[in-house]
Design a protein around this motif. Structure first.
Motif, mmCIF file in Angstrom:
data_model
loop_
_atom_site.group_PDB
_atom_site.id
_atom_site.type_symbol
_atom_site.label_atom_id
_atom_site.label_comp_id
_atom_site.label_asym_id
_atom_site.label_seq_id
_atom_site.Cartn_x
_atom_site.Cartn_y
_atom_site.Cartn_z
ATOM 1 N N ALA A 43 0.803 -1.180 0.136
ATOM 2 C CA ALA A 43 -0.050 0.060 0.115
ATOM 3 C C ALA A 43 0.943 1.147 -0.195
ATOM 4 N N LEU A 44 1.901 1.235 0.745
ATOM 5 C CA LEU A 44 2.931 2.482 0.871
ATOM 6 C C LEU A 44 3.689 2.381 -0.761
ATOM 7 N N GLU A 45 3.880 1.565 -1.234
ATOM 8 C CA GLU A 45 4.472 1.622 -2.587
ATOM 9 C C GLU A 45 3.496 2.084 -3.396
ATOM 10 N N HIS A 46 2.258 1.589 -3.645
ATOM 11 C CA HIS A 46 1.250 2.194 -4.489
ATOM 12 C C HIS A 46 1.062 3.835 -4.083
ATOM 13 N N ALA A 47 0.854 4.006 -2.990
ATOM 14 C CA ALA A 47 0.692 5.658 -2.486
ATOM 15 C C ALA A 47 1.918 6.336 -3.137
ATOM 16 N N SER A 68 -0.259 14.605 -0.741
ATOM 17 C CA SER A 68 0.238 13.960 0.302
ATOM 18 C C SER A 68 -0.855 12.749 0.577
ATOM 19 N N PHE A 69 -0.265 11.717 1.198
ATOM 20 C CA PHE A 69 -1.051 10.360 1.500
ATOM 21 C C PHE A 69 -0.826 9.838 2.679
ATOM 22 N N GLY A 70 -2.083 9.380 3.239
ATOM 23 C CA GLY A 70 -2.083 8.739 4.617
ATOM 24 C C GLY A 70 -2.552 7.155 4.234
ATOM 25 N N SER A 103 2.875 9.085 4.268
ATOM 26 C CA SER A 103 3.146 8.367 5.766
ATOM 27 C C SER A 103 1.889 7.341 6.241
ATOM 28 N N ALA A 104 2.354 6.698 7.118
ATOM 29 C CA ALA A 104 1.522 5.447 7.651
ATOM 30 C C ALA A 104 1.386 5.484 8.979
#
Length: 108
Positions: A43-47, A68-70, A103-104
């Protein structure tokens, strides 16, 4: 101009997601992307891919935009509300860390 930019961003999100993913506008300038059967690392890679695609895109009138992505993943006992809360908190972490980043949040 704002509406056209949001439409372009929605297209970028859809064109760079799998057919099983769900992309929707969450409100204002926010979108949600649901990635079924995806772990946090993926999911982080896709974001990050989506963030880079938006940053590289040449928008009409404004030319450049960033995002920006959460990111969060399902945890045992989660509700939709708790997952979205973690993702929203992660989004604010990304914004407060300088924007144009991912960020996650892995726990409540």
């Amino acid at each position: 101009v704002g509406d056209k930019t949001l439409i372009d961003i929605a297209k970028i999100l859809k064109q760079n997601s799998r057919t099983t993913d769900i992309v929707g506008r969450w409100g204002g300038e926010e979108f949600v992307v649901i990635l079924p059967h995806t772990n946090l690392k993926s999911a982080l890679e896709h974001a990050n891919l989506l963030r880079a695609k938006i940053e590289a895109y040449s928008f009409e009138v404004i030319e450049k935009a960033t995002s920006s992505f959460g990111v969060s993943c399902y945890l045992d006992g989660d509700s939709a509300k708790s997952i979205l809360k973690r993702a929203d908190d992660a989004l604010y972490d990304a914004k407060n860390s300088g924007r144009n980043r991912v960020s996650a949040r892995e726990e409540n």
